[in-house]
Design a protein around this motif. Structure first.
Motif, PDB file in Angstrom:
ATOM      1  N   LEU A   1       0.840  -1.184   0.000  1.00  0.00           N
ATOM      2  CA  LEU A   1       0.000   0.000   0.000  1.00  0.00           C
ATOM      3  C   LEU A   1       0.880   1.240   0.000  1.00  0.00           C
ATOM      4  CD1 LEU A   1      -2.708   1.572   0.438  1.00  0.00           C
ATOM      5  CD2 LEU A   1      -2.335   1.230   2.896  1.00  0.00           C
ATOM      6  N   LEU A   2       0.745   2.047  -1.050  1.00  0.00           N
ATOM      7  CA  LEU A   2       1.467   3.315  -1.152  1.00  0.00           C
ATOM      8  C   LEU A   2       0.433   4.441  -1.140  1.00  0.00           C
ATOM      9  CD1 LEU A   2       3.958   2.409  -4.040  1.00  0.00           C
ATOM     10  CD2 LEU A   2       4.439   2.429  -1.585  1.00  0.00           C
ATOM     11  N   PRO A   3       0.228   5.104  -0.007  1.00  0.00           N
ATOM     12  CA  PRO A   3      -0.705   6.242   0.011  1.00  0.00           C
ATOM     13  C   PRO A   3      -0.230   7.337  -0.943  1.00  0.00           C
ATOM     14  CG  PRO A   3      -0.153   5.549   2.241  1.00  0.00           C
ATOM     15  CD  PRO A   3       0.798   4.841   1.325  1.00  0.00           C
ATOM     16  N   LEU A   4      -1.173   8.016  -1.551  1.00  0.00           N
ATOM     17  CA  LEU A   4      -0.847   9.049  -2.531  1.00  0.00           C
ATOM     18  C   LEU A   4      -1.102  10.442  -1.963  1.00  0.00           C
ATOM     19  CD1 LEU A   4      -2.392   7.561  -5.798  1.00  0.00           C
ATOM     20  CD2 LEU A   4      -0.085   7.245  -4.877  1.00  0.00           C
ATOM     21  N   ALA A   5      -0.300  11.391  -2.416  1.00  0.00           N
ATOM     22  CA  ALA A   5      -0.517  12.796  -2.081  1.00  0.00           C
ATOM     23  C   ALA A   5      -1.438  13.391  -3.139  1.00  0.00           C
ATOM     24  CB  ALA A   5       0.818  13.543  -2.058  1.00  0.00           C
ATOM     25  N   PRO A   6      -2.672  13.745  -2.784  1.00  0.00           N
ATOM     26  CA  PRO A   6      -3.625  14.199  -3.801  1.00  0.00           C
ATOM     27  C   PRO A   6      -3.391  15.628  -4.254  1.00  0.00           C
ATOM     28  CG  PRO A   6      -4.658  14.234  -1.659  1.00  0.00           C
ATOM     29  CD  PRO A   6      -3.274  13.711  -1.444  1.00  0.00           C
ATOM     30  N   ALA A   7      -2.350  15.843  -5.063  1.00  0.00           N
ATOM     31  CA  ALA A   7      -2.158  17.161  -5.663  1.00  0.00           C
ATOM     32  C   ALA A   7      -3.426  17.553  -6.413  1.00  0.00           C
ATOM     33  CB  ALA A   7      -0.954  17.128  -6.602  1.00  0.00           C
ATOM     34  N   HIS A   8      -3.764  18.825  -6.329  1.00  0.00           N
ATOM     35  CA  HIS A   8      -5.075  19.261  -6.824  1.00  0.00           C
ATOM     36  C   HIS A   8      -5.192  19.133  -8.346  1.00  0.00           C
ATOM     37  CE1 HIS A   8      -8.826  21.524  -6.690  1.00  0.00           C
ATOM     38  NE2 HIS A   8      -8.396  22.191  -7.726  1.00  0.00           N
ATOM     39  N   LYS A   9      -4.173  19.526  -9.054  1.00  0.00           N
ATOM     40  CA  LYS A   9      -4.296  19.640 -10.511  1.00  0.00           C
ATOM     41  C   LYS A   9      -4.208  18.280 -11.198  1.00  0.00           C
ATOM     42  CE  LYS A   9      -2.371  22.186 -14.451  1.00  0.00           C
ATOM     43  NZ  LYS A   9      -1.322  23.135 -14.873  1.00  0.00           N
TER      44      LYS A   9
ATOM     45  N   VAL B   1      -2.209   0.352  -4.763  1.00  0.00           N
ATOM     46  CA  VAL B   1      -2.034  -0.967  -4.157  1.00  0.00           C
ATOM     47  C   VAL B   1      -1.435  -1.896  -5.202  1.00  0.00           C
ATOM     48  CG1 VAL B   1      -3.143  -2.968  -3.093  1.00  0.00           C
ATOM     49  CG2 VAL B   1      -3.950  -0.661  -2.541  1.00  0.00           C
ATOM     50  N   ILE B   2      -0.282  -2.453  -4.879  1.00  0.00           N
ATOM     51  CA  ILE B   2       0.378  -3.428  -5.740  1.00  0.00           C
ATOM     52  C   ILE B   2       0.123  -4.808  -5.153  1.00  0.00           C
ATOM     53  CG2 ILE B   2       2.598  -4.237  -6.621  1.00  0.00           C
ATOM     54  CD1 ILE B   2       3.539  -1.285  -6.373  1.00  0.00           C
ATOM     55  N   ALA B   3      -0.527  -5.664  -5.914  1.00  0.00           N
ATOM     56  CA  ALA B   3      -0.869  -7.013  -5.464  1.00  0.00           C
ATOM     57  C   ALA B   3       0.025  -8.018  -6.168  1.00  0.00           C
ATOM     58  CB  ALA B   3      -2.339  -7.312  -5.753  1.00  0.00           C
TER      59      ALA B   3
ATOM     60  N   PRO C   1       4.674  10.554   3.800  1.00  0.00           N
ATOM     61  CA  PRO C   1       5.831   9.972   4.493  1.00  0.00           C
ATOM     62  C   PRO C   1       5.930   8.469   4.299  1.00  0.00           C
ATOM     63  CG  PRO C   1       4.694  11.529   5.919  1.00  0.00           C
ATOM     64  CD  PRO C   1       3.848  11.367   4.702  1.00  0.00           C
ATOM     65  N   ALA C   2       7.176   7.981   4.172  1.00  0.00           N
ATOM     66  CA  ALA C   2       7.394   6.556   3.962  1.00  0.00           C
ATOM     67  C   ALA C   2       6.825   5.719   5.096  1.00  0.00           C
ATOM     68  CB  ALA C   2       8.897   6.274   3.806  1.00  0.00           C
ATOM     69  N   THR C   3       6.727   6.292   6.304  1.00  0.00           N
ATOM     70  CA  THR C   3       6.198   5.534   7.442  1.00  0.00           C
ATOM     71  C   THR C   3       4.730   5.179   7.274  1.00  0.00           C
ATOM     72  OG1 THR C   3       5.819   7.659   8.553  1.00  0.00           O
ATOM     73  CG2 THR C   3       7.842   6.470   9.106  1.00  0.00           C
ATOM     74  N   GLU C   4       4.034   5.812   6.312  1.00  0.00           N
ATOM     75  CA  GLU C   4       2.623   5.502   6.064  1.00  0.00           C
ATOM     76  C   GLU C   4       2.442   4.313   5.129  1.00  0.00           C
ATOM     77  OE1 GLU C   4       0.026   7.050   7.603  1.00  0.00           O
ATOM     78  OE2 GLU C   4       1.659   7.947   8.762  1.00  0.00           O
ATOM     79  N   ARG C   5       3.522   3.789   4.586  1.00  0.00           N
ATOM     80  CA  ARG C   5       3.408   2.649   3.666  1.00  0.00           C
ATOM     81  C   ARG C   5       3.176   1.352   4.441  1.00  0.00           C
ATOM     82  NH1 ARG C   5       8.478   4.623  -0.148  1.00  0.00           N
ATOM     83  NH2 ARG C   5       7.435   6.519  -0.864  1.00  0.00           N
ATOM     84  N   ARG C   6       2.480   0.424   3.820  1.00  0.00           N
ATOM     85  CA  ARG C   6       2.118  -0.816   4.483  1.00  0.00           C
ATOM     86  C   ARG C   6       2.327  -2.010   3.555  1.00  0.00           C
ATOM     87  NH1 ARG C   6       2.382   2.336   7.960  1.00  0.00           N
ATOM     88  NH2 ARG C   6       0.776   2.984   9.471  1.00  0.00           N
ATOM     89  N   VAL C   7       2.751  -3.111   4.135  1.00  0.00           N
ATOM     90  CA  VAL C   7       2.866  -4.380   3.421  1.00  0.00           C
ATOM     91  C   VAL C   7       2.047  -5.427   4.174  1.00  0.00           C
ATOM     92  CG1 VAL C   7       4.420  -6.318   2.969  1.00  0.00           C
ATOM     93  CG2 VAL C   7       5.061  -4.032   2.247  1.00  0.00           C
TER      94      VAL C   7
END
Length: 439
Positions: free
Chosen positions: A46-54, A91-93, A184-190
Motif C-alpha cells: 500500500l502506497l498512500p498518494l498525495a492528492p495534488a489538486h491539478k 495498491v500493488i498485489a 511519508p514513507a512511514t505511512e506505507r504498508r505491506v
C-alpha cells in the motif's frame, strides 16, 4: 464456527486472522501464516498518494499504467502482478510461490526506486494507453454517470475529478513521482499471507517496502500541494444530465459519509446493506422483483481515505425512471423512520459477518481486506470485536444513521436520454471527461 439463533438458522461467526506486525522507518509490515494448498503467497504493498489538486485523476490513471508495465516486466516470470490506483492510494498485489517471495519483493522494491521508473519514455507510453482507454469509453453513459456523481458528491476536491484526455499531455514523470513521494514513507504498508510462520513471511517480505521515496521529486508545495477540504453534506439537489444515446436511465445517488474509523460505521454498514447491499435487500425486492424496473440495483459503501462514498446505483427502464426515483426515496424514508422488522436487521447483520468470514477465509481475501483497513488509517486490531459491534447495532441506531447520512445529504445525477416529468431538474456539473448533450 457457527452459533444458532432462535429462528434455527445458523448465525455466522467471524474470527479475525492472527497476525504479526513489524514497524520501522520504511513503514509497517503484517505477516499472516495461513496454511493451504499450492504453496502460494499473497502480498500487498500500500502506497498512500498525495492528492495534488491539478489533474489528480488523470495522473493516477497514468501512474497505474506506469507501475503495471514496469512491474510486469520485472517480475512477470515469477509472480502475477496487479496494480490498483485510486484517488488516495496505490495498491500493488502480488501472487507468487513462497520460495520466490523474497526474490519477488526485492525486485519490486528495486523497480519502484529506479530512476528509470518515471522516465519520459515509460510515461509517454503509459499516457498513450490511458488515452486509448479513455477514447474507447468516451460518451459511454456509465462514464458520464460516474463522473457526474463524483463531481456532485466531492465538488472540486481531487476525489471529485475524473480522468480527462486533454490533461494527458501535461502529465510528467516528476508529477507522478510526487504523488508517491508526497506521503511519508512511514505511512506505507505491506501485508503478506502464505504458508509458514508469520515471522518467516515478514522477513521475506521486508524488502517490499521501498527504502527511499520513489523517483527524485520532492513533495509538492504551495497551493497545488493542499487539495480542497472535503465538503460537508452537499445540500445540492440531484440533477438530470441529458445524453440522447443512453439506452436506459442511469440513477446515481449518494453522498460522502463517515469511514471505517467512525463509531457510526457499523450502523451505517447495516443500513446500506438493508437498503441495497445484497440480493435480499429493499432495492432488489422493490425495483427488480416487484416492479421489474431494474436488473441489478444496489447500494454500496466505498471507503476512500478516511471517509466513504455512499452510492445508490440503478440502471432502469426509461419509461419507469420517475417511478424508480420515487420508490428509492420511499425506501429511504422507511429506513430512516425505522419501518423494518427485527428480522431484516438480523439478516443484514448475518450477511455482513458471513461476508467478512468468507472474504478472510482465503489468502487473497485476507491480504486485500487488511490492505483496505490500512487504507482507512486503521490497524489490524480494528477487526477485533467488529462482529460484536455489528450485533450491538439497534433498530434505532440504523434509523438515526440512515436519516442523518443516507437521506438528508443525498445528491447525485440521473443520466437520461431526455428530460421527463418526475426527474430532477436538468443541470450541468463542472467539466466532465466526455461531452454529452447539455441542454
Amino acid at each position: 464456527m457457527n452459533r444458532t439463533v432462535s429462528s434455527g438458522l445458523p448465525e455466522p461467526h467471524f474470527v479475525p486472522p492472527g497476525h504479526q506486525c513489524a514497524a520501522g522507518p520504511r513503514g509497517m509490515s503484517v505477516g499472516i501464516g495461513q496454511p493451504g494448498t499450492g504453496g502460494l503467497a499473497e502480498a500487498r504493498l500500500l502506497l498512500p498518494l498525495a492528492p495534488a489538486h491539478k489533474a489528480h485523476a488523470t495522473g493516477t490513471k497514468v501512474l497505474s499504467e506506469v507501475l503495471r508495465s514496469a512491474l510486469e516486466a520485472e517480475v512477470g516470470a515469477l509472480a502475477v502482478v496487479r496494480v490498483e490506483v485510486r484517488g488516495d492510494r496505490s495498491v500493488i498485489a502480488l501472487r507468487t510461490f513462497r520460495e520466490d517471495l523474497a526474490a519477488v519483493c526485492g525486485r519490486v522494491a528495486a523497480s519502484l526506486t529506479s530512476d528509470a521508473l518515471f522516465a519520459p519514455g515509460p510515461v509517454r507510453r503509459a499516457a498513450a494507453r490511458v488515452d486509448t482507454a479513455l477514447s474507447a469509453a468516451d460518451g459511454h453513459p456509465a462514464v458520464v454517470a460516474r463522473a457526474g456523481f463524483l463531481t456532485a458528491v466531492y465538488g472540486t476536491h481531487p476525489y471529485g475529478g475524473s480522468a480527462r484526455r486533454a490533461e494527458l499531455d501535461g502529465i510528467a514523470g516528476a508529477a507522478l513521482a510526487a504523488l508517491v513521494a508526497g506521503v511519508p514513507a512511514t505511512e506505507r504498508r505491506v501485508v503478506v499471507v502464505g504458508p509458514g510462520t508469520s515471522a518467516g513471511l515478514l522477513e521475506e517480505a521486508a524488502p517490499l517496502l521501498p527504502g527511499t521515496p520513489t523517483g527524485t521529486a520532492s513533495p509538492p508545495t504551495g497551493p497545488e500541494a493542499a487539495p480542497d477540504p472535503l465538503p460537508g453534506p452537499s445540500g445540492r439537489e440531484p440533477a438530470t444530465l441529458v445524453l440522447p444515446s443512453a439506452p436506459q436511465t442511469l440513477i446515481r445517488l449518494g453522498s460522502h459519509v463517515p469511514g471505517r474509523a467512525d463509531p457510526v460505521y457499523p450502523a451505517l454498514q447495516l443500513a446500506v446493506l438493508m437498503l441495497g447491499g445484497y440480493f435480499g435487500s429493499r432495492l432488489t425486492r422493490v425495483l427488480r422483483e416487484r416492479e421489474g424496473l431494474a436488473y441489478a440495483p444496489r447500494a454500496v459503501l466505498d471507503p476512500l481515505g478516511r471517509t466513504a462514498a455512499f452510492t445508490i446505483e440503478a440502471d432502469v427502464r426509461t419509461d419507469g425512471a420517475a417511478r424508480s426515483l420515487a420508490l428509492i426515496r420511499e425506501e429511504l424514508d422507511r429506513l430512516a423512520a425505522g419501518a423494518f422488522p427485527a428480522e431484516e436487521l438480523s439478516n443484514a447483520c448475518n450477511y455482513a459477518v458471513g461476508s467478512m468470514a468468507m472474504a478472510f477465509s482465503s489468502r487473497s481475501g485476507t491480504a486485500s481486506g487488511l490492505t483496505g483497513i490500512f487504507a482507512s488509517g486503521l490497524a489490524p486490531d480494528w477487526l477485533q470485536g467488529y462482529e460484536r459491534r455489528l450485533r450491538e447495532v439497534s433498530a434505532d441506531d440504523v434509523a438515526r444513521i440512515a436519516a442523518r447520512h443516507l437521506h438528508q445529504s443525498l445528491t447525485g445525477v440521473v443520466v437520461a436520454p431526455a428530460a421527463a416529468p418526475g426527474l430532477p431538474p436538468v443541470g450541468s456539473t463542472p467539466p466532465l471527461p466526455v461531452t454529452p448533450d447539455w441542454p
